[in-house]
Design an enzyme around this catalytic site. Structure first.
Site, PDB file in Angstrom:
ATOM      1  N   THR A   1       0.821  -1.213   0.000  1.00 22.70           N
ATOM      2  CA  THR A   1       0.000   0.000   0.000  1.00 22.70           C
ATOM      3  C   THR A   1       0.851   1.257   0.000  1.00 22.70           C
ATOM      4  O   THR A   1       0.440   2.287  -0.535  1.00 22.70           O
ATOM      5  CB  THR A   1      -0.924  -0.017   1.240  1.00 22.70           C
ATOM      6  OG1 THR A   1      -1.790  -1.123   1.096  1.00 22.70           O
ATOM      7  CG2 THR A   1      -1.747   1.240   1.372  1.00 22.70           C
TER       8      THR A   1
ATOM      9  N   TYR B   1      -7.768   0.703  -3.652  1.00 24.41           N
ATOM     10  CA  TYR B   1      -6.613   1.161  -4.424  1.00 24.41           C
ATOM     11  C   TYR B   1      -5.915  -0.084  -4.931  1.00 24.41           C
ATOM     12  O   TYR B   1      -6.231  -1.207  -4.516  1.00 24.41           O
ATOM     13  CB  TYR B   1      -5.653   1.980  -3.524  1.00 24.41           C
ATOM     14  CG  TYR B   1      -5.193   1.159  -2.354  1.00 24.41           C
ATOM     15  CD1 TYR B   1      -5.932   1.122  -1.171  1.00 24.41           C
ATOM     16  CD2 TYR B   1      -4.061   0.341  -2.461  1.00 24.41           C
ATOM     17  CE1 TYR B   1      -5.560   0.314  -0.113  1.00 24.41           C
ATOM     18  CE2 TYR B   1      -3.685  -0.470  -1.397  1.00 24.41           C
ATOM     19  CZ  TYR B   1      -4.437  -0.476  -0.239  1.00 24.41           C
ATOM     20  OH  TYR B   1      -4.056  -1.287   0.791  1.00 24.41           O
TER      21      TYR B   1
ATOM     22  N   THR C   1       1.516  -4.437   4.230  1.00 24.79           N
ATOM     23  CA  THR C   1       1.368  -4.731   5.658  1.00 24.79           C
ATOM     24  C   THR C   1       0.752  -6.106   5.942  1.00 24.79           C
ATOM     25  O   THR C   1       0.856  -6.599   7.054  1.00 24.79           O
ATOM     26  CB  THR C   1       0.506  -3.645   6.341  1.00 24.79           C
ATOM     27  OG1 THR C   1      -0.781  -3.630   5.714  1.00 24.79           O
ATOM     28  CG2 THR C   1       1.154  -2.280   6.239  1.00 24.79           C
ATOM     29  N   ASP C   2       0.119  -6.710   4.935  1.00 24.96           N
ATOM     30  CA  ASP C   2      -0.607  -7.965   5.191  1.00 24.96           C
ATOM     31  C   ASP C   2       0.303  -9.073   5.725  1.00 24.96           C
ATOM     32  O   ASP C   2      -0.056  -9.794   6.652  1.00 24.96           O
ATOM     33  CB  ASP C   2      -1.296  -8.469   3.910  1.00 24.96           C
ATOM     34  CG  ASP C   2      -2.448  -7.566   3.474  1.00 24.96           C
ATOM     35  OD1 ASP C   2      -2.801  -6.650   4.230  1.00 24.96           O
ATOM     36  OD2 ASP C   2      -2.988  -7.805   2.384  1.00 24.96           O
TER      37      ASP C   2
ATOM     38  N   LYS D   1       0.048  -7.722  12.918  1.00 24.31           N
ATOM     39  CA  LYS D   1      -0.968  -6.796  12.397  1.00 24.31           C
ATOM     40  C   LYS D   1      -2.267  -6.994  13.166  1.00 24.31           C
ATOM     41  O   LYS D   1      -2.724  -8.125  13.337  1.00 24.31           O
ATOM     42  CB  LYS D   1      -1.182  -7.039  10.896  1.00 24.31           C
ATOM     43  CG  LYS D   1      -2.060  -5.986  10.249  1.00 24.31           C
ATOM     44  CD  LYS D   1      -2.054  -6.064   8.731  1.00 24.31           C
ATOM     45  CE  LYS D   1      -2.891  -4.905   8.174  1.00 24.31           C
ATOM     46  NZ  LYS D   1      -2.980  -4.921   6.718  1.00 24.31           N
TER      47      LYS D   1
ATOM     48  N   GLU E   1      -2.643 -28.904  28.679  1.00 28.19           N
ATOM     49  CA  GLU E   1      -3.774 -29.812  28.450  1.00 28.19           C
ATOM     50  C   GLU E   1      -3.462 -30.816  27.342  1.00 28.19           C
ATOM     51  O   GLU E   1      -4.154 -31.811  27.187  1.00 28.19           O
ATOM     52  CB  GLU E   1      -5.031 -29.003  28.118  1.00 28.19           C
ATOM     53  CG  GLU E   1      -5.578 -28.256  29.326  1.00 28.19           C
ATOM     54  CD  GLU E   1      -6.803 -27.444  28.963  1.00 28.19           C
ATOM     55  OE1 GLU E   1      -7.885 -28.020  28.854  1.00 28.19           O
ATOM     56  OE2 GLU E   1      -6.652 -26.219  28.787  1.00 28.19           O
TER      57      GLU E   1
HETATM   58  N1  ASP Z   1      -2.740  -5.628   0.703  1.00 28.93           N
HETATM   59  C1  ASP Z   1      -1.717  -4.657   1.002  1.00 28.93           C
HETATM   60  C2  ASP Z   1      -0.390  -5.377   1.080  1.00 28.93           C
HETATM   61  O1  ASP Z   1      -0.151  -6.084   2.021  1.00 28.93           O
HETATM   62  C3  ASP Z   1      -2.046  -3.966   2.276  1.00 28.93           C
HETATM   63  C4  ASP Z   1      -1.012  -2.993   2.777  1.00 28.93           C
HETATM   64  O2  ASP Z   1       0.083  -2.858   2.285  1.00 28.93           O
HETATM   65  O3  ASP Z   1      -1.326  -2.302   3.764  1.00 28.93           O
HETATM   66  O4  ASP Z   1       0.389  -5.235   0.199  1.00 28.93           O
END
Ligand code: ASP
Length: 355
Positions: free
Chosen positions: A38, A52, A118-119, A191, A312
């Site tokens: 992103t 996007y 971020t994924d 995340k 457990e």
């Molecule tokens: N789908 C995007 C990615 O992981 C989301 C992001 O970058 O925040 O590339």
């Protein structure tokens, strides 16, 4: 021409060149390796729309949005990939680790910044934390809002990441993840939000530090093995062992576990319920997996806390490994790397306690 005038000009040129060289030499040399995400995403300009396309902008254009970055470091950029991190894979990981190791072995490179979606950022961060063989700073960064969104967070995050990589205080701390004014250890960060800018946390241990007035301030240190103390390596490899994750739930069936075993998985991470607990059918299926030589690691679908051994579930008797506090996706990364060295259950358990 008057010789005095020529001499004067020469002195001025040499002096200016000297000043320029001095300024350049005093700033650290940081290489930015771009992979997409992103932070390089493009949507409708000035939009509040969360839609996007990730990984569109090349590294040069990312840098254009942060002109001040050149005041704190000499920057070079390289495009390693241009993908949304949902498409991240072993090949890009291996390429990244190899390139970072190559760059950091050079005297003229002081630190690395990786721009990344971020994924799956936490997985790449932990992978690099275990496979980069240098104590020079490596910082992974992304954004939650695309480059065209109102109040895009990418430029500030990128500036901060370079400031962190350029600061000698960041050395020896393993791979760092930095977004939204926080600095986390690659090992602990996860995340926690799908769209908000405060998208990362370390549930058990908090951040290592903060970005304050454009500089990193550290408060905690990581004690687990990483980078130069890690004996895990991907040198000269072109693939990693297949390890899959199974999610636990009430009334679970054995279908997914059996399917992964039949498809050739070398390891299964069980995202168990509670303290990595198992629905009886799942436990039976995992026992069958162990009997076929598949390594089973119990993690948890719960956000925080440890998955403890022999609670457990009797791990020793069943031949399972407990993931300590690693979440399923991080446990998968560690197991992929550990399987390159051993399939011995006790040794693997030890890795989970130490890394
Ligand atoms: N789908 C995007 C990615 O992981 C989301 C992001 O970058 O925040 O590339």
């Amino acid at each position: 021409m008057n010789t005095h005038l020529i001499k004067g000009w020469m002195i001025t040129i040499i002096f200016t060149f000297g000043l320029f060289t001095l300024a350049f030499a005093q700033k650290p040399n940081i290489t930015i390796l771009a992979t997409g995400g992103t932070i390089a995403g493009v949507g409708q300009a000035g939009s509040t729309d969360t839609r996007y396309t990730a990984g569109k902008l090349p590294i040069d254009q990312l840098l254009n949005a942060v002109p001040d970055i050149h005041k704190i470091a000499n920057i070079k950029g390289e495009q390693i990939a241009q993908i949304g991190s949902q498409a991240m894979n072993d090949q890009v990981w291996l390429k990244l680790a190899a390139r970072i190791n190559e760059l950091l072995s050079r005297k003229d490179v002081d630190g690395i910044v990786v721009t990344h979606g971020t994924d799956t950022q936490e997985e790449t961060a932990y992978f690099l934390n275990l496979t980069v063989k240098s104590s020079k700073p490596v910082v992974i960064v992304g954004a939650m809002r695309s480059s065209t969104a109102i109040s895009a967070d990418g430029p500030k995050n990128l500036y901060d990441a370079v400031a962190i990589a350029a600061d000698p205080k960041s050395a020896g701390r393993g791979v760092l993840q930095a977004m939204n004014d926080r600095i986390y250890s690659a090992r602990d960060v996860t995340k926690i939000n799908t769209t908000g800018v405060e998208a990362f946390q370390s549930a058990n241990f908090g951040p290592l530090g903060l970005i304050f007035n454009g500089k990193p301030a550290y408060y905690h240190a990581i004690t687990r093995k990483h980078t130069i103390t890690s004996d895990l390596s991907t040198d000269k490899l072109d693939k990693l062992p297949k390890v899959d994750i199974v999610y636990g739930y009430a009334n679970m069936t054995a279908t997914a576990i059996d399917a992964f075993v039949n498809s050739g998985s070398k390891g299964i991470i069980m995202a168990g319920v509670g303290n990595g607990n198992l629905y009886p059918e799942a436990e039976e299926a995992l026992k069958r997996a162990v009997a076929k030589g598949v390594v089973v690691v119990r993690s948890s679908r719960v956000f925080s806390g440890r998955t403890t051994t022999d609670s457990e579930v009797d791990d020793k008797a069943l031949g399972f490994v407990a993931s300590d506090d690693l979440n399923p996706q991080k446990a998968r990364v560690l197991l992929q790397l550990v399987l390159l060295k051993t399939t011995n259950r006790d040794k693997i358990q030890q890795y989970f306690f130490e890394y």
